[in-house]
Design an enzyme around this catalytic site. Structure first.
Site, mmCIF file in Angstrom:
data_model
loop_
_atom_site.group_PDB
_atom_site.id
_atom_site.type_symbol
_atom_site.label_atom_id
_atom_site.label_comp_id
_atom_site.label_asym_id
_atom_site.label_seq_id
_atom_site.Cartn_x
_atom_site.Cartn_y
_atom_site.Cartn_z
ATOM 1 N N ARG A 11 -34.089 -30.220 31.694
ATOM 2 C CA ARG A 11 -33.337 -29.921 32.569
ATOM 3 C C ARG A 11 -31.980 -30.103 33.388
ATOM 4 N NH1 ARG A 11 -39.072 -26.268 34.137
ATOM 5 N NH2 ARG A 11 -38.403 -24.554 32.665
ATOM 6 N N ARG A 36 -39.013 -64.995 35.047
ATOM 7 C CA ARG A 36 -39.280 -64.270 36.376
ATOM 8 C C ARG A 36 -40.549 -62.895 36.157
ATOM 9 N NH1 ARG A 36 -33.785 -63.256 36.908
ATOM 10 N NH2 ARG A 36 -33.865 -60.918 37.985
ATOM 11 N N HIS A 37 -39.395 -62.392 35.124
ATOM 12 C CA HIS A 37 -40.231 -60.692 35.247
ATOM 13 C C HIS A 37 -41.143 -60.583 34.506
ATOM 14 C CE1 HIS A 37 -36.412 -59.795 36.104
ATOM 15 N NE2 HIS A 37 -36.089 -60.243 35.410
ATOM 16 N N CYS A 74 -39.689 -33.645 28.854
ATOM 17 C CA CYS A 74 -40.297 -32.720 29.184
ATOM 18 C C CYS A 74 -38.910 -31.556 30.308
ATOM 19 C CB CYS A 74 -41.499 -32.465 30.512
ATOM 20 S SG CYS A 74 -41.479 -33.805 32.090
ATOM 21 N N GLY A 75 -39.362 -31.085 31.393
ATOM 22 C CA GLY A 75 -38.347 -30.135 32.166
ATOM 23 C C GLY A 75 -37.371 -31.489 33.198
ATOM 24 N N THR A 76 -38.404 -32.375 33.627
ATOM 25 C CA THR A 76 -37.346 -33.887 34.742
ATOM 26 C C THR A 76 -37.498 -34.708 33.491
ATOM 27 O OG1 THR A 76 -39.472 -33.640 35.404
ATOM 28 C CG2 THR A 76 -37.973 -32.156 36.880
ATOM 29 N N GLY A 77 -38.573 -35.172 33.088
ATOM 30 C CA GLY A 77 -38.671 -36.187 32.884
ATOM 31 C C GLY A 77 -40.380 -36.888 33.604
ATOM 32 N N VAL A 78 -40.619 -36.291 34.605
ATOM 33 C CA VAL A 78 -41.215 -36.997 35.589
ATOM 34 C C VAL A 78 -43.147 -36.639 35.343
ATOM 35 C CG1 VAL A 78 -42.557 -36.878 37.833
ATOM 36 C CG2 VAL A 78 -39.981 -36.396 37.164
ATOM 37 N N GLY A 79 -42.708 -35.623 34.282
ATOM 38 C CA GLY A 79 -44.630 -35.160 34.378
ATOM 39 C C GLY A 79 -45.201 -36.031 33.673
ATOM 40 N N ASP A 113 -42.813 -30.946 25.573
ATOM 41 C CA ASP A 113 -43.392 -29.919 25.936
ATOM 42 C C ASP A 113 -42.110 -29.345 24.931
ATOM 43 O OD1 ASP A 113 -41.538 -29.791 27.966
ATOM 44 O OD2 ASP A 113 -42.853 -29.071 29.370
ATOM 45 N N HIS A 114 -42.620 -27.661 25.690
ATOM 46 C CA HIS A 114 -41.142 -26.905 24.935
ATOM 47 C C HIS A 114 -40.259 -26.557 25.935
ATOM 48 C CE1 HIS A 114 -44.205 -25.139 29.080
ATOM 49 N NE2 HIS A 114 -43.214 -25.085 29.216
ATOM 50 N N HIS A 160 -36.269 -55.366 32.539
ATOM 51 C CA HIS A 160 -36.946 -56.343 33.809
ATOM 52 C C HIS A 160 -38.724 -55.833 33.527
ATOM 53 C CE1 HIS A 160 -33.175 -56.775 36.478
ATOM 54 N NE2 HIS A 160 -33.181 -57.704 35.424
ATOM 55 N N ARG A 165 -45.344 -60.425 36.939
ATOM 56 C CA ARG A 165 -45.165 -59.507 37.839
ATOM 57 C C ARG A 165 -45.493 -58.517 36.506
ATOM 58 N NH1 ARG A 165 -38.637 -60.610 39.293
ATOM 59 N NH2 ARG A 165 -39.328 -61.818 41.336
HETATM 60 C C1 RB5 Z 1 -43.109 -26.881 32.582
HETATM 61 O O1 RB5 Z 1 -42.539 -25.772 33.463
HETATM 62 C C2 RB5 Z 1 -42.211 -28.431 33.381
HETATM 63 O O2 RB5 Z 1 -43.121 -28.156 34.737
HETATM 64 C C3 RB5 Z 1 -42.171 -29.002 32.831
HETATM 65 O O3 RB5 Z 1 -41.433 -29.266 31.519
HETATM 66 C C4 RB5 Z 1 -42.073 -31.121 33.345
HETATM 67 O O4 RB5 Z 1 -40.898 -30.915 34.519
HETATM 68 C C5 RB5 Z 1 -42.747 -31.074 34.221
HETATM 69 O O5 RB5 Z 1 -43.176 -32.561 35.420
#
Ligand code: RB5
Length: 149
Positions: free
Chosen positions: A109, A132-133, A65-70, A8-9, A98, A136
């Site tokens: 970020r 074994r993996h 992205c910012g955290t990689g989570v989204g 993303d941006h 694994h 799963r």
């Molecule tokens: C965008 O502000 C931010 O939410 C996105 O980059 C990301 O971190 C989401 O997980």
């Protein structure tokens, strides 16, 4: 390797640095966007890269992205995708050994460029151990099938 990449941006700059790094290692990299730092929505790129990898057109994918989570949440909605959000190399390596992860997600970020390169290196150079993996992963595949009902 043939690698699909997207961001993303917030992840755009790190994506460009990682792309350059991967090309310097002779990987073939296809950029699925975004193409600038204008505000956008990460699921768009998770979908593009996830589908490209799931359909077998690429060896693996990297999403930033910012955290990689989204990115990891969105990519993991696609059948056949096993995405891992990593901010250190050890989990990146074991996620391949694994869990046979096929997409690595990074947080621009969270990690600096050099740590991101190290995580990418560890991930790309690790190999799935099977054995074994596999049972799963088969169970995860069954979950995907259940979700289609
Ligand atoms: C965008 O502000 C931010 O939410 C996105 O980059 C990301 O971190 C989401 O997980």
């Amino acid at each position: 390797m043939k690698i699909a990449i997207g961001s993303d941006h917030v992840g755009y700059r790190l994506k460009m640095e990682i792309t350059e790094y991967l090309k310097s290692l002779n990987h073939v990299v296809k950029d699925f966007g975004t193409d600038n730092e204008e505000r956008t929505d990460y699921p768009i790129y998770a979908k593009r890269v996830g589908k490209a990898v799931a359909s077998g057109g690429y060896d693996c994918g990297i999403l930033i992205c910012g955290t990689g989570v989204g990115m990891s949440i969105a990519a993991n909605k696609i059948n056949g995708i096993r995405a891992v959000a990593c901010s250190e190399p050890y989990s990146a390596m074991l996620s391949k050994r694994h869990n046979n992860t096929n997409i690595l997600t990074l947080g621009a970020r969270v990690v600096g460029t050099e740590l991101a390169k190290m995580i990418v290196d560890m991930w790309l150079n690790a190999s799935y151990e099977g054995g074994r993996h596999q049972a799963r992963l088969d169970m995860i595949r069954e979950l995907e099938c259940e979700n289609q009902l």
